[in-house]
Write a protein that holds these residues in place. Sequence first.
Motif, PDB file in Angstrom:
ATOM      1  N   GLY A 243     -13.022   2.499 -13.011  1.00  0.00           N
ATOM      2  CA  GLY A 243     -13.317   1.727 -11.808  1.00  0.00           C
ATOM      3  C   GLY A 243     -12.187   1.673 -10.801  1.00  0.00           C
ATOM      4  N   ILE A 244     -11.034   2.288 -11.116  1.00  0.00           N
ATOM      5  CA  ILE A 244      -9.887   2.302 -10.204  1.00  0.00           C
ATOM      6  C   ILE A 244      -9.706   3.727  -9.695  1.00  0.00           C
ATOM      7  CG2 ILE A 244      -7.465   1.732  -9.883  1.00  0.00           C
ATOM      8  CD1 ILE A 244      -9.222  -0.636 -10.722  1.00  0.00           C
ATOM      9  N   ASP A 245      -9.608   3.879  -8.368  1.00  0.00           N
ATOM     10  CA  ASP A 245      -9.541   5.221  -7.782  1.00  0.00           C
ATOM     11  C   ASP A 245      -8.126   5.759  -7.665  1.00  0.00           C
ATOM     12  OD1 ASP A 245     -12.393   5.460  -7.168  1.00  0.00           O
ATOM     13  OD2 ASP A 245     -12.021   3.852  -5.739  1.00  0.00           O
ATOM     14  N   LEU A 246      -7.181   4.874  -7.401  1.00  0.00           N
ATOM     15  CA  LEU A 246      -5.826   5.322  -7.052  1.00  0.00           C
ATOM     16  C   LEU A 246      -4.795   4.385  -7.656  1.00  0.00           C
ATOM     17  CD1 LEU A 246      -3.824   7.010  -5.281  1.00  0.00           C
ATOM     18  CD2 LEU A 246      -4.356   5.434  -3.402  1.00  0.00           C
ATOM     19  N   GLU A 247      -3.720   4.978  -8.152  1.00  0.00           N
ATOM     20  CA  GLU A 247      -2.623   4.192  -8.728  1.00  0.00           C
ATOM     21  C   GLU A 247      -1.305   4.789  -8.240  1.00  0.00           C
ATOM     22  OE1 GLU A 247      -0.827   3.405 -13.214  1.00  0.00           O
ATOM     23  OE2 GLU A 247      -3.010   3.509 -12.949  1.00  0.00           O
ATOM     24  N   PHE A 248      -0.427   3.937  -7.706  1.00  0.00           N
ATOM     25  CA  PHE A 248       0.877   4.431  -7.271  1.00  0.00           C
ATOM     26  C   PHE A 248       1.876   3.284  -7.220  1.00  0.00           C
ATOM     27  CE2 PHE A 248      -0.999   2.914  -3.369  1.00  0.00           C
ATOM     28  CZ  PHE A 248       0.043   2.534  -2.532  1.00  0.00           C
ATOM     29  N   GLU A 249       3.150   3.671  -7.149  1.00  0.00           N
ATOM     30  CA  GLU A 249       4.232   2.680  -7.113  1.00  0.00           C
ATOM     31  C   GLU A 249       4.968   2.769  -5.792  1.00  0.00           C
ATOM     32  OE1 GLU A 249       8.205   1.281  -9.668  1.00  0.00           O
ATOM     33  OE2 GLU A 249       6.860   2.858 -10.429  1.00  0.00           O
ATOM     34  N   LYS A 250       5.240   1.606  -5.214  1.00  0.00           N
ATOM     35  CA  LYS A 250       5.982   1.537  -3.948  1.00  0.00           C
ATOM     36  C   LYS A 250       6.785   0.250  -3.926  1.00  0.00           C
ATOM     37  CE  LYS A 250       3.728   0.696  -0.046  1.00  0.00           C
ATOM     38  NZ  LYS A 250       2.968   0.863   1.227  1.00  0.00           N
ATOM     39  N   ASP A 251       8.067   0.365  -3.640  1.00  0.00           N
ATOM     40  CA  ASP A 251       8.952  -0.802  -3.531  1.00  0.00           C
ATOM     41  C   ASP A 251       8.897  -1.693  -4.772  1.00  0.00           C
ATOM     42  OD1 ASP A 251       9.614   0.056  -0.951  1.00  0.00           O
ATOM     43  OD2 ASP A 251       7.948  -1.073  -0.057  1.00  0.00           O
ATOM     44  N   GLY A 252       8.858  -1.064  -5.936  1.00  0.00           N
ATOM     45  CA  GLY A 252       8.891  -1.813  -7.180  1.00  0.00           C
ATOM     46  C   GLY A 252       7.573  -2.447  -7.589  1.00  0.00           C
ATOM     47  N   VAL A 253       6.522  -2.148  -6.869  1.00  0.00           N
ATOM     48  CA  VAL A 253       5.199  -2.700  -7.174  1.00  0.00           C
ATOM     49  C   VAL A 253       4.249  -1.570  -7.532  1.00  0.00           C
ATOM     50  CG1 VAL A 253       3.242  -4.044  -6.307  1.00  0.00           C
ATOM     51  CG2 VAL A 253       5.574  -4.590  -5.549  1.00  0.00           C
TER      52      VAL A 253
ATOM     53  N   SER B 179      -8.909   0.375  -5.336  1.00  0.00           N
ATOM     54  CA  SER B 179     -10.302   0.790  -5.315  1.00  0.00           C
ATOM     55  C   SER B 179     -10.612   1.203  -3.884  1.00  0.00           C
ATOM     56  CB  SER B 179     -11.219  -0.364  -5.753  1.00  0.00           C
ATOM     57  OG  SER B 179     -12.578   0.006  -5.649  1.00  0.00           O
ATOM     58  N   VAL B 180     -10.822   2.499  -3.664  1.00  0.00           N
ATOM     59  CA  VAL B 180     -10.999   3.037  -2.322  1.00  0.00           C
ATOM     60  C   VAL B 180     -12.484   3.061  -1.963  1.00  0.00           C
ATOM     61  CG1 VAL B 180     -10.552   4.985  -0.785  1.00  0.00           C
ATOM     62  CG2 VAL B 180      -8.967   4.494  -2.652  1.00  0.00           C
ATOM     63  N   LYS B 181     -12.807   2.483  -0.816  1.00  0.00           N
ATOM     64  CA  LYS B 181     -14.173   2.477  -0.318  1.00  0.00           C
ATOM     65  C   LYS B 181     -14.205   3.059   1.094  1.00  0.00           C
ATOM     66  CE  LYS B 181     -15.485   0.333  -4.036  1.00  0.00           C
ATOM     67  NZ  LYS B 181     -16.235   1.068  -5.088  1.00  0.00           N
ATOM     68  N   SER B 182     -15.366   3.521   1.495  1.00  0.00           N
ATOM     69  CA  SER B 182     -15.495   4.114   2.816  1.00  0.00           C
ATOM     70  C   SER B 182     -15.250   3.091   3.920  1.00  0.00           C
ATOM     71  CB  SER B 182     -16.887   4.738   2.976  1.00  0.00           C
ATOM     72  OG  SER B 182     -17.060   5.261   4.278  1.00  0.00           O
TER      73      SER B 182
ATOM     74  N   TRP C 156     -19.159  -2.555   1.882  1.00  0.00           N
ATOM     75  CA  TRP C 156     -19.579  -1.536   0.927  1.00  0.00           C
ATOM     76  C   TRP C 156     -20.407  -2.067  -0.235  1.00  0.00           C
ATOM     77  CZ3 TRP C 156     -17.951  -2.450  -4.019  1.00  0.00           C
ATOM     78  CH2 TRP C 156     -16.854  -3.324  -4.181  1.00  0.00           C
ATOM     79  N   GLY C 157     -20.379  -3.359  -0.506  1.00  0.00           N
ATOM     80  CA  GLY C 157     -21.051  -3.804  -1.720  1.00  0.00           C
ATOM     81  C   GLY C 157     -21.556  -5.226  -1.666  1.00  0.00           C
TER      82      GLY C 157
ATOM     83  N   ILE D 243     -18.906  -6.368  -6.112  1.00  0.00           N
ATOM     84  CA  ILE D 243     -17.555  -6.901  -5.928  1.00  0.00           C
ATOM     85  C   ILE D 243     -17.053  -7.529  -7.223  1.00  0.00           C
ATOM     86  CG2 ILE D 243     -16.191  -8.646  -4.704  1.00  0.00           C
ATOM     87  CD1 ILE D 243     -18.017  -8.141  -2.271  1.00  0.00           C
ATOM     88  N   LYS D 244     -17.931  -8.226  -7.926  1.00  0.00           N
ATOM     89  CA  LYS D 244     -17.568  -8.805  -9.226  1.00  0.00           C
ATOM     90  C   LYS D 244     -17.164  -7.707 -10.201  1.00  0.00           C
ATOM     91  CE  LYS D 244     -19.445 -11.591 -13.018  1.00  0.00           C
ATOM     92  NZ  LYS D 244     -20.650 -12.313 -13.520  1.00  0.00           N
ATOM     93  N   LYS D 245     -17.893  -6.605 -10.198  1.00  0.00           N
ATOM     94  CA  LYS D 245     -17.581  -5.480 -11.078  1.00  0.00           C
ATOM     95  C   LYS D 245     -16.211  -4.897 -10.746  1.00  0.00           C
ATOM     96  CE  LYS D 245     -19.462  -1.056 -12.685  1.00  0.00           C
ATOM     97  NZ  LYS D 245     -20.567  -0.072 -12.534  1.00  0.00           N
ATOM     98  N   MET D 246     -15.888  -4.796  -9.438  1.00  0.00           N
ATOM     99  CA  MET D 246     -14.578  -4.305  -9.033  1.00  0.00           C
ATOM    100  C   MET D 246     -13.477  -5.239  -9.526  1.00  0.00           C
ATOM    101  SD  MET D 246     -13.018  -3.709  -5.177  1.00  0.00           S
ATOM    102  CE  MET D 246     -12.974  -5.490  -4.878  1.00  0.00           C
ATOM    103  N   ARG D 247     -13.696  -6.537  -9.393  1.00  0.00           N
ATOM    104  CA  ARG D 247     -12.696  -7.514  -9.826  1.00  0.00           C
ATOM    105  C   ARG D 247     -12.448  -7.402 -11.332  1.00  0.00           C
ATOM    106  NH1 ARG D 247     -14.175 -12.477  -5.779  1.00  0.00           N
ATOM    107  NH2 ARG D 247     -12.033 -12.824  -5.102  1.00  0.00           N
ATOM    108  N   LEU D 248     -13.510  -7.237 -12.102  1.00  0.00           N
ATOM    109  CA  LEU D 248     -13.369  -7.094 -13.543  1.00  0.00           C
ATOM    110  C   LEU D 248     -12.599  -5.828 -13.900  1.00  0.00           C
ATOM    111  CD1 LEU D 248     -16.927  -8.226 -14.729  1.00  0.00           C
ATOM    112  CD2 LEU D 248     -14.778  -9.484 -15.000  1.00  0.00           C
ATOM    113  N   ALA D 249     -12.835  -4.754 -13.127  1.00  0.00           N
ATOM    114  CA  ALA D 249     -12.105  -3.506 -13.352  1.00  0.00           C
ATOM    115  C   ALA D 249     -10.616  -3.702 -13.071  1.00  0.00           C
ATOM    116  CB  ALA D 249     -12.675  -2.396 -12.463  1.00  0.00           C
ATOM    117  N   PHE D 250     -10.293  -4.421 -11.994  1.00  0.00           N
ATOM    118  CA  PHE D 250      -8.893  -4.732 -11.691  1.00  0.00           C
ATOM    119  C   PHE D 250      -8.253  -5.522 -12.834  1.00  0.00           C
ATOM    120  CE2 PHE D 250      -9.659  -4.568  -6.824  1.00  0.00           C
ATOM    121  CZ  PHE D 250      -9.136  -3.294  -6.756  1.00  0.00           C
TER     122      PHE D 250
END
Length: 249
Positions: free
Chosen positions: A98-108, A113-116, A120-121, A126-133
């Motif tokens: 459920g997560i599209d992209l993962e990266f690190e920047k400035d220690g974080v 979750s990338v949407k057009s 979008w939902g 949205i609940k499903k996205m939150r659970l995935a996070f």
Amino acid sequence: MPPTLSDHIYQFVEKNIDGFHKRRLERLKNLKLNEVLKRKNPYLFKAKNLHVAHDLVKMLLDAFLSSHEETIFGEFMEQLAIFVCNQVYGGRKSSSEGIDLEFEKDGVIYLVSVKSGPNWGNSEQIKKMRLAFQKAIRTLRTNQPNINVRAVNGCCYGKESHEYGDYIKICGQEFWTFISGDERLYLDIIEPLGHRAKERNEDFQKEYARIVNLFTEEFTKDFCRDGYIDWEKLVEFNSGKQQSSKKQQ
């Protein structure tokens, strides 16, 4: 001179945009009139006071194709966003469901979750996205309990920007800047997306004209009477009660 981010984006778009054009053309070629008539609201088109079969067919077809194109182009833009972030921050497709992209920047570490676009939902999506996070963050913190992780719903277009407690939502310019560090990127990607667009659309327009003509002929035969659109027959086809069938014991 080494290639710039814009050079890489041009190369990515040139390599991948044909997939969008091929998918929309393939969908058009395989489309059936009955499929279009069943998926669009006939009451809406009646309310628009349409009387000419060709006009109705064209409007129905345009509405159907617009929804499909929005979906497949959204998928392309999501891929472009992941590519851009990879070039700048080493971003990658997340292994978390459920997560599209993962990266690190400035220690974080950011889970995105990338949407057009921003709308979008529904609430369940949205609940499903939150659970995935939440699940992805728990997994990351299994071995690194003090790791700094942020969840982001990033949208390729729009102006919204909100903090929702467990995740943030950023759209448009702010999103493209977030994944690239470049405040102009949201404008710079316009040109490569339009490269050779006219040439690539020629086959689609020829097929589109053929389909409109064929659908108009079929619609006139099946849903017109004495030259008039038979709205009752059309609505019955779209929304009439299905005949129940008993299964053999």
